[in-house]
Each structure stands twice: as C-alpha cells, then as structure tokens.
Design a protein around this motif. Sequence first.
Motif, PDB file in Angstrom:
ATOM      1  N   SER A  12      40.676  45.014  34.546  1.00  0.00           N
ATOM      2  CA  SER A  12      41.662  45.417  34.354  1.00  0.00           C
ATOM      3  C   SER A  12      43.238  45.805  35.658  1.00  0.00           C
ATOM      4  N   GLU A  38      39.648  33.687  47.040  1.00  0.00           N
ATOM      5  CA  GLU A  38      39.428  32.503  45.602  1.00  0.00           C
ATOM      6  C   GLU A  38      40.400  30.958  46.239  1.00  0.00           C
ATOM      7  N   GLU A  96      44.290  32.922  30.451  1.00  0.00           N
ATOM      8  CA  GLU A  96      43.155  34.714  31.594  1.00  0.00           C
ATOM      9  C   GLU A  96      42.333  35.358  30.475  1.00  0.00           C
ATOM     10  N   ARG A 122      38.039  35.066  36.846  1.00  0.00           N
ATOM     11  CA  ARG A 122      38.035  37.272  36.324  1.00  0.00           C
ATOM     12  C   ARG A 122      36.648  37.688  36.295  1.00  0.00           C
ATOM     13  N   ARG A 149      30.868  32.091  40.035  1.00  0.00           N
ATOM     14  CA  ARG A 149      32.508  31.611  40.904  1.00  0.00           C
ATOM     15  C   ARG A 149      31.772  30.635  41.591  1.00  0.00           C
ATOM     16  N   THR A 173      45.554  32.726  40.115  1.00  0.00           N
ATOM     17  CA  THR A 173      45.304  33.157  41.025  1.00  0.00           C
ATOM     18  C   THR A 173      45.644  34.597  41.163  1.00  0.00           C
ATOM     19  N   GLU A 209      43.450  32.532  35.879  1.00  0.00           N
ATOM     20  CA  GLU A 209      42.133  33.791  36.673  1.00  0.00           C
ATOM     21  C   GLU A 209      41.393  33.017  36.282  1.00  0.00           C
ATOM     22  N   THR A 216      36.770  46.219  41.481  1.00  0.00           N
ATOM     23  CA  THR A 216      37.507  45.504  40.574  1.00  0.00           C
ATOM     24  C   THR A 216      37.053  44.371  40.135  1.00  0.00           C
ATOM     25  N   SER A 217      35.980  43.925  40.525  1.00  0.00           N
ATOM     26  CA  SER A 217      35.999  42.342  40.261  1.00  0.00           C
ATOM     27  C   SER A 217      36.105  42.277  38.918  1.00  0.00           C
ATOM     28  N   SER A 218      35.179  42.789  37.660  1.00  0.00           N
ATOM     29  CA  SER A 218      35.394  42.636  36.188  1.00  0.00           C
ATOM     30  C   SER A 218      36.783  43.502  35.888  1.00  0.00           C
ATOM     31  N   ARG A 267      39.197  40.989  48.137  1.00  0.00           N
ATOM     32  CA  ARG A 267      40.260  41.362  47.612  1.00  0.00           C
ATOM     33  C   ARG A 267      41.879  41.882  48.235  1.00  0.00           C
ATOM     34  N   ASP A 318      43.413  36.495  43.590  1.00  0.00           N
ATOM     35  CA  ASP A 318      42.841  36.598  44.846  1.00  0.00           C
ATOM     36  C   ASP A 318      42.896  35.400  45.802  1.00  0.00           C
TER      37      ASP A 318
END
Length: 509
Positions: A181, A467, A342, A435, A442, A462, A432, A177-179, A208, A464
């Motif tokens: 929505s 993060e 974002e 994201r 990162r 964020t 974010e 799910t890193s990229s 996450r 996360d």
Amino acid sequence: MSLTPAPIAVAVAGIEKSFGPTRALARADLAVAAGEVVALMGANGAGKSTLVKILSGSHVPDAGTITLGDRIVAFASPSAAKAAGIATVHQATDQAGAAGMTVAENLLLDELCQPGGRFFVSARSIRRRARAIAALIDLDLPLDRDFVDLRPAERQLIAIARAVVAKASVLILDEPTSSLSATEADRLFAIIRRLRADGMAILYISHRLGDLAAIADRAVVMRGGRIVGAFARPIDFPAAVAAMIGRTLEAATHDRKMSAAPIIASIKGARLIPGARPFDLDLHSGEVVALTGTLGSGKSRLLRALFGLETLAQGSFVLDGKPWLSNGPARSIENGVFMVAEDRWASSLLPPEVPGASIAGTIALPHLRRWFPGGLLRVARERKVAAEAIARLGIKARGPDDTLDELSGGNQQKVVLARWQAAPCRLLLLDEPFRGVDVGARADLIAAIRNSQSDSATLIATSDTEEALEVADRILVMRDHSLHEAGDGHGSLTDQIGKVESKKAGDHR
C-alpha cells in the motif's frame, strides 16, 4: 560536505548471459556507490531479473566481471553472494523467511542456520536477540507471530533487518512495492533512506516511476539486455520512459485506429468536484483507455461516478447514444457497466466460510438474477462458466469449487475479471487492476483485457505508467481532478507524466 566521490560498492562490467538462443544480457555495465540508491528500470524482458540473479548468485554469467569493493568476485550460489555482503530481497516475499517459524526466529534465521552455530538456543535468548535486530530498523511486529501470517511488507522488513545485522554492503530490492500500500511503501522508503545514510549501496529494481521519483539518487535504464540510459536527479521522466520503451510516450500506445469506431460512452463538461477544470471524454468501441496520475488526482472518483457510487459535481454522461445516470451499482450492472474496484477483497470477494465463495460462485454472484430468473440456481452452469474462465485466463486452481483464499493475488484478480467477462459488457471500469499481481499474472490479465469483447470500451485507472503503456490504446493524465491529454494546451503527454512523477517525488521527499 565532502566532495570526495563515494567508493564503488559493487560493479558489473561486460556481463553476458544467454539461455539457449535467447540472449538475456549483452555486455551490461553498472556500478553502485556506497551510500547511493540506484533505480534499475526496464520493461519486462529487458534483463533486470537476470542481472539480479547474477549479482545474487543464482546465475553464473557467460562473460564479464563482478567487482565488490576493490576485488573481483564470482558467486557459485546465493549463499556465497550473501556471505560476501550482497543481500537480495526478492519480489516473491514468501521466500524471505521460513513458514512455521516466528518473527523472532526468522530474524535470527541466518544466525541459527550458520555452520557451527549453537544447537540448543533458549526461547528467551532468541527473543532478546530478535528485539535488538528489530530495533535496527524500528520493526515493531509481534515477535511470536508466524511468518506465514505476515503481509508482504512485513516479510520484506524481516529480510531487510537480516541484511542489516549481517552487515551487508549491498542491498538489492526487486520490485519491492509491487504488493504494498502507499503507507507501507512510505515506510519502506524511510528505511531505505536511513540505510543509504549509513553507507549501504542499494540497487532498487522497479518500473514504477513513482518509486523512482521518491527514492532514487540515479536511474539506470535497461533495454534488450543492455544499459541504454542513465539519469541523475532531477530525473528527466519523459526521457527515462523513452529509453525504457525505445520510443516516445506519444508513440507508445497501441496502433488501433479508434476515431471511426462507434462511441460507447461520452462524458461532456464533467467536473468531478466543484472548482475543478471541466473535461470531456469519449470512449470508443473496442478501445482501452488508461488514466494515470497521483493518489488523489481523481482517477478512482471518475470511475466510481461512472459506476454510480458517486455523483459528478457537473456534467452529462451518455451511454450508447442515450443520456445515462446511474443511481447505483445494481442499475449499472443491469445496463452493462461493470467495475473492478481497487480493493478486491472489500468489493468483489467473499470470505471462504460464506456460501458461494468458490470461483464459480464469485463469478456468478452479480449475474444470478439474469442467469436464473426463476430463483432456482443451476450449479452446473456456474461451474461450466468458471471452468471456461480458468482455462481462458490461466487461473491456477484445482477447479471451479476452489475458494478464493486458496489462490494467489494474481489468480484472485483473474477471477474478478472473469466475473465481468461472463456477461455482455458495454463499459468496463478497472481501478488499479494490477496492484499486488506478479509479472506473469499481469501479462495474462493484460492479454485478457485486450482480447475481450470488441464491442465494449474499457477505462483503467492506474498509478503505474508502464502498466498504462502495456495495456492501453490511449493514455490520459489526471491531475487536480481533471483530464489532460497531448494537444490540450497543457503540454505533451510526456510533460504531463513528468508533472505527475515530480508531484509524487514532492509527496515522498
């Protein structure tokens, strides 16, 4: 319901792996049962990626065994692991298919590349077979679209569909799910639940906590190349975070002492919306503060209010000791209040056909009036600032004249951050910021944020938790449009994180 334990689909025992003097795995043990989703958590460098590469055949372990079903196996290559029934969907989705080929052709890629396969295949038969494969996971993409034009979520689904048709017994998803929505992530979770119900074993690599809450039957935590914790549902989130980072959440933030530093910005009696609990917030010089919370908790609304895009329902805002009320982004920028929104394409980047859409033009855009008061642009200055940013942030580009569509998501975000580091800043607002950014980019962004001007304050929103842990001096939890901090009468920070993640689980399940 049967009480018979599900058979173990894949297990590793005593796995060790070193790269020169660096020990990546130290007798790691892990088992995943058929019909189970196991989330593998760990900070960067914990050993997750190395373990995935061993299971997927990219690395050979120095010691230990891999058991698939009831037999011990050894993989000399990724194709050997795939043939044995282990399918891996990597974080870099450009490797999930072949550019220049259609969705239909990519769905049949394994079949078409099989030794002894048919040399001549009609387009009609490819489409017919592709439709049947797509139906297995309700994939509704146009079959004639080129793979290179697909979003990361769509590429992932193609790889998952191929795993299903190949009858893989084990599916490994690496930071899936890193990229994505929130909507794309929900769709992925629905497919994972269906595959779990069909008996597939799924190893879900993620740091996450929201993902863990939404989809995992069990969480296993790595640190220092070992498995250091296992948590069954309902998952003890504070304990999982403590196992992941080696200390409690309250002790995890950076060691800067901010109480004596000057206050850059102060918010008093703030209500984001009518009826919300009022809160205060002081941001000190040189401090990085992270807000974490669920979607709709108010994180982004607070940042937009500080930047002048929204208004507070109640409360006052002081900047550098003087009352401050922005009537819009232009006034905020003039006073050193900067924001990275974002959606970088919607808020910060220009289409490549527009003049000034280069790295140099993107960085200079909000500063044109200040840099060139006479209205005469000096391209040499724009390029000089951009060249310095490329070197400082490690932006992978040919030079300042590259357009942003030529860059990866992580390098685009570095350019956006460089824009606001190119001028004196008092308060930097980041919504974010990581994201759609890979792990390497990162780390570069976090270093740039923490090494930025020591006389400004930074506020980051964020979703996360890791993060937040990596970047912040102080972490606040936002819930129901109000801030909650350790010692505020609403429980410890770890308790607040647990409430946030439990809310995420409720939203998804």
